[in-house]
Design a protein around this motif. Structure first.
Motif, PDB file in Angstrom:
ATOM      1  N   TYR A   1      -8.506   9.894  -3.960  1.00 47.01           N
ATOM      2  CA  TYR A   1      -7.087  10.052  -3.658  1.00 47.01           C
ATOM      3  C   TYR A   1      -6.261   8.988  -4.370  1.00 47.01           C
ATOM      4  CZ  TYR A   1      -2.711  10.620  -1.228  1.00 47.01           C
ATOM      5  OH  TYR A   1      -1.383  10.828  -0.959  1.00 47.01           O
ATOM      6  N   THR A   2      -6.762   7.756  -4.387  1.00 46.35           N
ATOM      7  CA  THR A   2      -6.046   6.676  -5.065  1.00 46.35           C
ATOM      8  C   THR A   2      -5.900   6.982  -6.543  1.00 46.35           C
ATOM      9  OG1 THR A   2      -6.807   5.010  -3.488  1.00 46.35           O
ATOM     10  CG2 THR A   2      -6.085   4.221  -5.632  1.00 46.35           C
ATOM     11  N   SER A   3      -6.963   7.454  -7.166  1.00 41.36           N
ATOM     12  CA  SER A   3      -6.930   7.774  -8.589  1.00 41.36           C
ATOM     13  C   SER A   3      -5.901   8.859  -8.891  1.00 41.36           C
ATOM     14  CB  SER A   3      -8.317   8.227  -9.049  1.00 41.36           C
ATOM     15  OG  SER A   3      -8.301   8.617 -10.400  1.00 41.36           O
TER      16      SER A   3
ATOM     17  N   HIS B   1       0.973   4.150  -1.751  1.00 38.13           N
ATOM     18  CA  HIS B   1       0.466   5.532  -1.726  1.00 38.13           C
ATOM     19  C   HIS B   1      -0.135   5.860  -0.372  1.00 38.13           C
ATOM     20  CE1 HIS B   1      -3.172   3.353  -2.761  1.00 38.13           C
ATOM     21  NE2 HIS B   1      -3.910   4.435  -2.638  1.00 38.13           N
ATOM     22  N   TRP B   2      -0.745   4.887   0.318  1.00 36.02           N
ATOM     23  CA  TRP B   2      -1.246   5.158   1.664  1.00 36.02           C
ATOM     24  C   TRP B   2      -0.097   5.307   2.642  1.00 36.02           C
ATOM     25  CZ3 TRP B   2      -5.428   7.273   1.184  1.00 36.02           C
ATOM     26  CH2 TRP B   2      -6.503   6.772   0.456  1.00 36.02           C
TER      27      TRP B   2
ATOM     28  N   GLU C   1      -3.068   1.975 -12.087  1.00 37.66           N
ATOM     29  CA  GLU C   1      -4.469   2.329 -12.214  1.00 37.66           C
ATOM     30  C   GLU C   1      -5.186   1.370 -13.151  1.00 37.66           C
ATOM     31  OE1 GLU C   1      -4.934   6.326 -13.450  1.00 37.66           O
ATOM     32  OE2 GLU C   1      -3.792   7.171 -11.784  1.00 37.66           O
TER      33      GLU C   1
ATOM     34  N   TYR D   1      -5.544  16.504   2.169  1.00 39.25           N
ATOM     35  CA  TYR D   1      -5.401  15.768   0.921  1.00 39.25           C
ATOM     36  C   TYR D   1      -6.050  16.579  -0.196  1.00 39.25           C
ATOM     37  CZ  TYR D   1      -4.699  12.010   4.307  1.00 39.25           C
ATOM     38  OH  TYR D   1      -4.237  11.268   5.359  1.00 39.25           O
TER      39      TYR D   1
ATOM     40  N   ALA E   1     -11.265   8.067  -0.516  1.00 40.05           N
ATOM     41  CA  ALA E   1     -10.171   7.127  -0.776  1.00 40.05           C
ATOM     42  C   ALA E   1     -10.031   6.846  -2.264  1.00 40.05           C
ATOM     43  CB  ALA E   1     -10.393   5.827  -0.009  1.00 40.05           C
ATOM     44  N   ASP E   2     -11.165   6.660  -2.958  1.00 39.53           N
ATOM     45  CA  ASP E   2     -11.096   6.381  -4.392  1.00 39.53           C
ATOM     46  C   ASP E   2     -10.515   7.563  -5.150  1.00 39.53           C
ATOM     47  OD1 ASP E   2     -12.161   3.891  -3.940  1.00 39.53           O
ATOM     48  OD2 ASP E   2     -14.163   4.373  -4.723  1.00 39.53           O
TER      49      ASP E   2
ATOM     50  N   ASN F   1      -3.138   9.472  -7.176  1.00 39.80           N
ATOM     51  CA  ASN F   1      -1.772   9.197  -6.739  1.00 39.80           C
ATOM     52  C   ASN F   1      -1.174   7.872  -7.190  1.00 39.80           C
ATOM     53  OD1 ASN F   1      -0.864  11.420  -4.631  1.00 39.80           O
ATOM     54  ND2 ASN F   1      -3.050  11.051  -4.345  1.00 39.80           N
ATOM     55  N   LEU F   2      -1.979   6.952  -7.702  1.00 41.54           N
ATOM     56  CA  LEU F   2      -1.389   5.725  -8.212  1.00 41.54           C
ATOM     57  C   LEU F   2      -0.778   5.977  -9.592  1.00 41.54           C
ATOM     58  CD1 LEU F   2      -3.733   2.688  -7.494  1.00 41.54           C
ATOM     59  CD2 LEU F   2      -1.515   3.194  -6.496  1.00 41.54           C
TER      60      LEU F   2
ATOM     61  N   GLN G   1       0.847  -1.198   0.000  1.00 37.61           N
ATOM     62  CA  GLN G   1       0.000   0.000   0.000  1.00 37.61           C
ATOM     63  C   GLN G   1       0.882   1.248   0.000  1.00 37.61           C
ATOM     64  OE1 GLN G   1      -3.213  -0.229  -0.451  1.00 37.61           O
ATOM     65  NE2 GLN G   1      -3.218  -2.466  -0.274  1.00 37.61           N
TER      66      GLN G   1
END
Length: 248
Positions: A236-238, A133-134, A246, A146, A233-234, A240-241, A131
């Motif tokens: 932020y993930t989008s 990016h987290w 992705e 964020y 979360a979705d 930063n991944l 994990q």
């Protein structure tokens, strides 16, 4: 000890050199030169983030040293955190599943003791679990912010989780965070992975602030621009991944 044999003549460190890292590992294992740890950090995790092929090659030795040497586990965690900083980092890290499993177990054991540096070790565990990016994003939710894009209108939205509040807003550099909307924390039973695992770990270790912060981080936010509601979360993930992850 780990049975994998590494040809160190073919493995470069952060300075583009070979063969110095195994010498340093031998020195710290024999406890003959305390200053060798400083050079190991310099060669394996330069400036705390720059990793190299030697960094990943050193993980088996660091895992062997970690039960008795806190610095070994800290360095291994820092290397895992830096995985996405190297173009081949994920491949090099994924090639050592048994070592990663050992290091995750050691980091988890360390967390159970509720160390003073809990936040960092928690981040190390996240990195060792893939994990990344987290691991880079989470601190202790004192004053975490964020920046995400609204998935519906594309507006840049600031998410605050901590002592300044729990809200979404539009950041104005003259007026501060404006058009605030309260965040909607996820119910514990509705937390998706990895949030569910992260929350359970924090609860187990009596880290209330982190546990509550995770509920907000994996909760929902209202966009101040278009009023749509989206997963924090979705979003932020989008943002930063890496593109390769992705679409994986």
């Amino acid at each position: 000890m780990n049975a994998v044999v590494t040809d160190w003549t073919q493995v470069v460190d952060a300075h583009g050199e070979t063969e110095r890292v195994p010498v340093l590992l031998d020195l710290v294992e024999r406890e003959e030169a305390p200053e060798a740890w400083e050079e190991l950090w310099d060669r394996l995790c330069l400036h705390g983030e720059t990793v190299s092929p030697a960094s990943f090659a050193a993980l088996p030795r660091l895992a062997d040293l970690a039960p008795a040497t806190a610095q070994a586990l800290e360095l291994a965690g820092a290397i895992a955190r830096g995985t996405l900083q190297h173009p081949d980092g994920e491949v090099l890290l994924a090639g050592r599943p048994e070592v990663l499993s050992r290091l995750r177990d050691l980091a988890d054991q360390r967390l159970r003791s509720r160390p003073a540096e809990y936040d960092r070790v928690f981040g190390d565990l996240l990195a060792l679990a893939g994990q990344h990016h987290w691991s880079a994003a989470l601190e202790n939710f004192d004053d975490d912010f964020y920046t995400v894009a609204c998935p519906h209108c594309g507006a840049e939205v600031t998410i605050a989780i901590g002592d300044y509040g729990f809200y979404s807003a539009i950041r104005d550099w003259d007026r501060g965070d404006v058009e605030r909307r309260e965040l909607l924390p996820a119910q514990v039973e509705e937390l998706p992975d990895p949030g569910r695992w992260m929350h359970a770990t924090a609860v187990r270790d009596r880290q209330r602030r982190i546990a509550e912060g995770i509920r907000y981080l994996f909760g929902r936010a209202e966009c101040p621009t278009c009023a749509s509601v989206f997963s924090v979360a979705d979003a932020y993930t989008s943002a930063n991944l890496p593109p390769a992850l992705e679409t994986a």
